[in-house]
Design a protein around this motif. Structure first.
Motif, PDB file in Angstrom:
ATOM      1  N   VAL A   1    -103.483  11.239   2.017  1.00 50.66           N
ATOM      2  CA  VAL A   1    -104.601  11.113   2.999  1.00 50.66           C
ATOM      3  C   VAL A   1    -104.237  11.217   4.517  1.00 50.66           C
ATOM      4  O   VAL A   1    -104.559  11.686   5.335  1.00 50.66           O
ATOM      5  CB  VAL A   1    -105.604  10.030   2.683  1.00 50.66           C
ATOM      6  N   LEU A   2    -103.196  10.215   4.753  1.00 50.78           N
ATOM      7  CA  LEU A   2    -102.755  10.146   6.184  1.00 50.78           C
ATOM      8  C   LEU A   2    -102.130  11.432   6.690  1.00 50.78           C
ATOM      9  O   LEU A   2    -102.542  11.719   7.811  1.00 50.78           O
ATOM     10  CB  LEU A   2    -101.641   8.950   6.110  1.00 50.78           C
TER      11      LEU A   2
ATOM     12  N   ALA B   1    -103.605  13.921  10.056  1.00 52.72           N
ATOM     13  CA  ALA B   1    -102.693  14.203  10.831  1.00 52.72           C
ATOM     14  C   ALA B   1    -103.051  15.872  11.212  1.00 52.72           C
ATOM     15  O   ALA B   1    -103.128  16.543  12.235  1.00 52.72           O
ATOM     16  CB  ALA B   1    -101.307  13.993  10.791  1.00 52.72           C
ATOM     17  N   ALA B   2    -102.963  16.651  10.037  1.00 52.28           N
ATOM     18  CA  ALA B   2    -103.177  17.915  10.067  1.00 52.28           C
ATOM     19  C   ALA B   2    -104.306  18.389  10.578  1.00 52.28           C
ATOM     20  O   ALA B   2    -104.530  19.461  11.220  1.00 52.28           O
ATOM     21  CB  ALA B   2    -102.782  18.531   8.519  1.00 52.28           C
TER      22      ALA B   2
ATOM     23  N   SER C   1    -106.589  18.118   0.590  1.00 51.35           N
ATOM     24  CA  SER C   1    -107.653  19.084   1.284  1.00 51.35           C
ATOM     25  C   SER C   1    -108.876  18.240   1.637  1.00 51.35           C
ATOM     26  O   SER C   1    -109.706  18.814   2.445  1.00 51.35           O
ATOM     27  CB  SER C   1    -107.821  20.082   0.116  1.00 51.35           C
ATOM     28  N   LEU C   2    -109.287  17.583   0.792  1.00 51.09           N
ATOM     29  CA  LEU C   2    -110.737  16.855   1.184  1.00 51.09           C
ATOM     30  C   LEU C   2    -110.495  16.080   2.334  1.00 51.09           C
ATOM     31  O   LEU C   2    -111.629  16.035   3.065  1.00 51.09           O
ATOM     32  CB  LEU C   2    -111.134  15.940  -0.230  1.00 51.09           C
ATOM     33  N   ALA C   3    -109.434  15.296   2.351  1.00 44.17           N
ATOM     34  CA  ALA C   3    -109.346  14.273   3.681  1.00 44.17           C
ATOM     35  C   ALA C   3    -109.234  15.329   5.062  1.00 44.17           C
ATOM     36  O   ALA C   3    -109.806  14.991   5.856  1.00 44.17           O
ATOM     37  CB  ALA C   3    -107.984  13.481   3.573  1.00 44.17           C
ATOM     38  N   PHE C   4    -108.471  16.390   4.998  1.00 43.31           N
ATOM     39  CA  PHE C   4    -108.453  17.415   5.781  1.00 43.31           C
ATOM     40  C   PHE C   4    -110.098  17.972   6.165  1.00 43.31           C
ATOM     41  O   PHE C   4    -110.438  18.002   7.374  1.00 43.31           O
ATOM     42  CB  PHE C   4    -107.429  18.591   5.485  1.00 43.31           C
ATOM     43  N   ALA C   5    -110.499  18.369   5.068  1.00 41.50           N
ATOM     44  CA  ALA C   5    -111.869  18.894   5.468  1.00 41.50           C
ATOM     45  C   ALA C   5    -112.758  18.037   6.120  1.00 41.50           C
ATOM     46  O   ALA C   5    -113.753  18.253   7.137  1.00 41.50           O
ATOM     47  CB  ALA C   5    -112.581  19.024   4.174  1.00 41.50           C
TER      48      ALA C   5
ATOM     49  N   LEU D   1    -100.433   4.814  -3.850  1.00 42.60           N
ATOM     50  CA  LEU D   1     -99.829   4.820  -2.497  1.00 42.60           C
ATOM     51  C   LEU D   1     -99.480   6.309  -2.083  1.00 42.60           C
ATOM     52  O   LEU D   1     -99.563   6.586  -1.074  1.00 42.60           O
ATOM     53  CB  LEU D   1     -98.414   4.210  -2.665  1.00 42.60           C
ATOM     54  N   LEU D   2     -98.881   7.016  -3.088  1.00 39.90           N
ATOM     55  CA  LEU D   2     -98.505   8.467  -2.910  1.00 39.90           C
ATOM     56  C   LEU D   2     -99.908   9.301  -2.414  1.00 39.90           C
ATOM     57  O   LEU D   2    -100.166   9.805  -1.574  1.00 39.90           O
ATOM     58  CB  LEU D   2     -97.926   9.068  -4.068  1.00 39.90           C
TER      59      LEU D   2
END
Length: 399
Positions: free
Chosen positions: A99-100, A104-105, A48-52, A93-94
């Motif tokens: 994050v990746l 993309a989303a 969620s943070l990476a998306f934000a 790694l997960l």
């Protein structure tokens, strides 16, 4: 409704399933990777943070790319990240692969909302946005239960394999139905970011963060909360997600219609008030535990309905305030949603570790009261002007 609208809905369904399904397989991930349940819950937080952080950046960087090409490329990255996650046995790694997938989303979701807004007929913007967002609630009704059952039968890695497969289907649907729209015209960076500086928009975004934060504090840790409150196990949890998804889809549809008919502000305030009341009811339930699951089902359905009632009027409101910078406002709205998700997961994890699941609804209710105050302040500031648009199709904003 046009086929392209359902393709966009399935795309948001895919992303939301990939994010929320962690709640269904969280105990299995924690046990297999040797981490606590709170640490496993941070897989939701980091997504969620990476998306934000990624959504507003993507809306600026990719503004000149044709929408369908942007969605297609990002879906390919999403599929690769999920299929790689299906073969990892490393928690760090997960986390990186989450994050990746989130980045993309972040490139796709604001573009999907922008397409729906651009192609919506007059007076139906709220309903079209609600349908695209219906993929989020549909993920609770179908995606999360199926992913949870797949994880229970074949291991949690298979759940990520399913996420990649859904991404392939979404890619085919988008290229088969979504019309290609021209790239957005060049807009100076200052104008793209200007909506954030307007008091009504800023207060509204902070309100959205608080709204989602309160909801996700409970949703992320729904499995341990219902286990402690009513002795709910994995099998029952899958059906609870089905109920929540169906109720949430209905709530989102009604919220979109309310935004078009009543105006965005009234619809928003009604949704936030309803959510606060449900959280207070959950708090009371803790003192009479164990509560039979059938007695909890109506409350769970109302909670899901009012949670998903809120986003369509929130987006309609931001569009009206932003004017010509609508796509950037949608990206900022998406960021606010996922900031709320990440903060909700993080704070919920701290509360779970420190005081147990009992305090989650009570704190969520307090957060929603703060959200209600922020939304009220946004309404007041919009009513005073601040250079925002006065209305949206089908409903008045700011008064």
């Amino acid at each position: 409704m046009p086929a392209w609208l359902f393709a966009l809905m399935f795309t948001t369904f895919t992303f939301a399933t990939d994010d929320y399904v962690i709640a269904g397989v969280l105990p299995a991930i924690a046990a297999d990777l040797g981490v606590s349940e709170a640490a496993a819950g941070q897989l939701v937080t980091v997504f969620s943070l990476a998306f934000a952080l990624g959504a507003p950046v993507a809306s600026v960087v990719a503004a000149r790319l044709p929408r369908r090409r942007l969605i297609g490329g990002a879906l390919l990255v999403f599929v690769a990240a999920n299929w790689a996650a299906a073969f990892t046995e490393s928690y760090p790694l997960l986390m990186a692969l989450r994050v990746l997938a989130a980045l993309a989303a972040a490139a796709v979701v604001p573009a999907a909302y922008a397409i729906a807004t651009a192609l919506a007929p007059e007076g139906r913007t709220g309903r079209y946005l609600a349908l695209v967002m219906g993929g989020l609630t549909g993920s609770l009704a179908l995606g999360v239960p199926i992913g949870t059952w797949v994880g229970g039968a074949f291991g949690w890695q298979a759940t990520f394999g399913l996420g990649g497969a859904l991404g392939v289907v979404a890619l085919a649907a988008v290229y088969g139905t979504v019309p290609e729209l021209p790239a957005a015209p060049a807009v100076p960076m200052g104008e793209r970011l200007r909506p954030l500086a307007r008091p009504p928009v800023l207060l509204g975004l902070l309100g959205i963060v608080a709204i989602v934060m309160g909801s996700m504090m409970v949703l992320t840790y729904l499995a341990p909360y219902l286990r402690d409150l009513a002795g709910v196990g994995a099998a029952e949890l899958g059906w609870i997600f089905v109920l929540a998804g169906v109720a949430g889809f209905a709530g989102g549809h009604l919220g979109g219609r309310a935004a078009d008919r009543w105006g965005a502000d009234r619809a928003l305030l009604a949704g936030v008030g309803g959510f606060t009341a449900v959280m207070a009811a959950f708090t009371v339930c803790w003192f009479v535990r164990p509560v039979p699951l059938p007695a909890l089902l109506p409350l769970l359905a109302i909670w899901a309905a009012v949670s998903w009632w809120i986003p369509p009027p929130a987006q309609t409101r931001l569009l009206a305030m932003a004017g010509s910078a609508g796509p950037q406002a949608l990206a900022l709205n998406s960021s606010a949603v996922y900031v709320g998700v990440s903060f909700g997961g993080a704070l919920g994890g701290v509360l779970l570790e420190s005081w147990g699941s009992a305090v989650l609804p009570a704190v969520a209710a307090l957060v929603e009261v703060a959200a209600l105050l922020l939304m009220w302040a946004a309404v007041r500031s919009a009513g005073r002007g601040y250079g925002v648009a006065a209305s949206v199709p089908g409903g008045r904003v700011g008064g």
